[in-house]
Design an enzyme around this catalytic site. Structure first.
Site, mmCIF file in Angstrom:
data_model
loop_
_atom_site.group_PDB
_atom_site.id
_atom_site.type_symbol
_atom_site.label_atom_id
_atom_site.label_comp_id
_atom_site.label_asym_id
_atom_site.label_seq_id
_atom_site.Cartn_x
_atom_site.Cartn_y
_atom_site.Cartn_z
ATOM 1 N N CYS A 1 0.278 -1.295 0.303
ATOM 2 C CA CYS A 1 -0.340 0.001 -0.287
ATOM 3 C C CYS A 1 0.555 1.311 0.182
ATOM 4 O O CYS A 1 0.584 2.188 -0.130
ATOM 5 C CB CYS A 1 -0.709 0.071 1.113
ATOM 6 S SG CYS A 1 -1.530 -0.988 0.856
ATOM 7 N N HIS B 1 -2.994 7.106 2.439
ATOM 8 C CA HIS B 1 -3.943 6.182 2.436
ATOM 9 C C HIS B 1 -5.160 5.314 3.248
ATOM 10 O O HIS B 1 -4.572 5.833 4.336
ATOM 11 C CB HIS B 1 -2.455 4.716 2.632
ATOM 12 C CG HIS B 1 -2.992 3.402 2.580
ATOM 13 N ND1 HIS B 1 -3.259 2.737 1.996
ATOM 14 C CD2 HIS B 1 -2.433 2.451 3.304
ATOM 15 C CE1 HIS B 1 -3.898 1.779 1.270
ATOM 16 N NE2 HIS B 1 -3.615 1.331 2.636
ATOM 17 N N ASN C 1 -10.307 0.275 0.813
ATOM 18 C CA ASN C 1 -9.342 1.300 0.764
ATOM 19 C C ASN C 1 -8.453 -0.182 -0.531
ATOM 20 O O ASN C 1 -8.949 -0.622 -1.562
ATOM 21 C CB ASN C 1 -8.527 -0.261 1.360
ATOM 22 C CG ASN C 1 -6.975 -0.646 1.649
ATOM 23 O OD1 ASN C 1 -6.007 -0.257 0.476
ATOM 24 N ND2 ASN C 1 -6.448 -0.919 2.493
#
Ligand code: ACO
Length: 327
Positions: free
Chosen positions: A110, A254, A284
């Protein structure tokens, strides 16, 4: 010596999946998902990852006013490539006709986009003229839809930027802790090899048993890592840049969990009003989160030329990274 973002682009699939739809497959509720993660809906792609990457790349090139032939290097960040080989970057290079570009993938989970910015900067200052950095993720490909503690968190999408070198400052801070590798992983399905007795990687390397090909996460351990790593990355990158976090115009974190973002911000005493958040709508999408959020905020006018941004991510590895630069 830093980077200049010439153009941004993103792609999110048309198919919207509301929290309510998960109640058909697992024991959950819209209320639980919103309360524990801040997510209301996500986008799911019915097609290949490279299609999203190509779409985001096209929009970034268009906004930069450049042709694919102007690109010297395509860097893709992904944990959900369509193929183990070739790279996603090579597939994109062929599809968009970027004949002059080298192409390779980066896997920093990520945090991939943040690592990608710094790698692009190094290539640019080594003589390349323009880099196309694409973060494209089809998380639905590795999501276990029978595991309620993870399946509600993820979505698909892609974001891209076109970069050239600049003499403006740039600072980044990164870290890796491989002792946490077993807390967040997806392993390949095992191949049957006729010459050896196939051993489960789970039994030989201490990783917990998990459905091959899908994502396993120890949510609480990752949460604890995230709320420490995010403020650390921001503080370190800002210190190298020579500013306090308070001087940032925008933080682009993030988008894993709104509670992680709020906790990290409160550790930094940084206001949510100056934090780009699209988690409620997008969920996400691993390394694609940050460039999608960046592109959306550039296009709706929140992020403007001359402002100082910090992109910060964390993820499987475990890894983290923060980068401060001028838009
Ligand atoms: N619906 C209803 N109940 C659920 C669900 C769900 N979808 N998921 C878990 N629960 C239950 C659990 O089973 C548990 O029940 P129990 O108490 O009976 O055992 C209870 O809810 C509480 O579970 P917790 O794990 O304590 O819930 P928490 O508040 O910690 O939230 C979450 C879980 C959202 C996963 C959180 O830990 C988290 O966000 N972790 C980090 C995730 C992350 O950052 N991932 C990023 C990296 S992954 C990537 O980017 C590719």
């Amino acid at each position: 010596m830093g980077i200049r973002i010439l153009g941004t682009g993103s792609f999110v699939p048309d198919r919207v999946v509301e929290n309510e739809e998960f109640t058909r497959y697992v024991d959950t509720s819209d209320e639980w998902i919103v309360k524990h993660s801040g997510i209301s809906r996500r986008r799911i792609h019915d097609g290949a990852n490279f299609e999203m990457a190509v779409a985001a790349a096209g929009r970034a090139l268009e906004s930069a006013g450049l042709s694919p032939l102007d690109i010297d290097l395509i860097l893709c960040t992904t944990v959900t490539s369509d193929y183990a080989s070739p790279s996603l970057a090579c597939i994109v290079q062929g599809r968009i006709g970027a004949e002059n570009a080298l192409a390779l993938d980066i896997n920093a989970a990520c945090a991939g986009f943040v690592f990608g910015l710094d790698m692009a900067r190094l290539y640019l200052h080594d003589g390349m003229r323009r880099v196309l950095l694409i973060s494209s993720e089809k998380l639905s490909q590795i999501t276990n839809y029978a595991d309620r503690s993870t399946c509600v968190l993820f979505g698909d999408g892609a974001g891209a930027v076109v970069l050239e070198k600049s003499d403006r400052p740039f600072a980044a801070a990164f870290g890796a802790d491989g002792t946490g590798a077993h807390t967040l992983f997806a392993r390949f399905p095992e191949n049957e090899v006729p010459f050896v007795r196939t051993r489960s990687t789970a039994s030989c390397d201490g990783f917990p048993e998990a459905k091959p090909g899908t994502l396993y996460m120890d949510g609480q351990k990752v949460y604890k890592f995230a709320v420490t790593a995010m403020p650390k990355a921001v503080r370190e990158a800002c210190a190298k840049y020579g500013i306090e976090p308070a001087a940032l115009d925008w933080l682009i974190p993030h988008q894993a969990n709104i509670r992680i973002i709020q906790t990290a911000n409160s550790a930094l005493k940084f206001p949510m009003e100056k934090t780009i958040c699209n988690i409620a709508e997008r969920a996400n999408s691993s390394s694609a989160c940050i460039p999608i959020a960046l592109d959306e905020a550039v296009r709706d006018g929140r992020i403007r030329r001359g402002q100082t941004l910090c992109a910060v991510g964390f993820g499987a590895g475990l890894v983290y990274g923060g980068a401060v630069f001028e838009y």
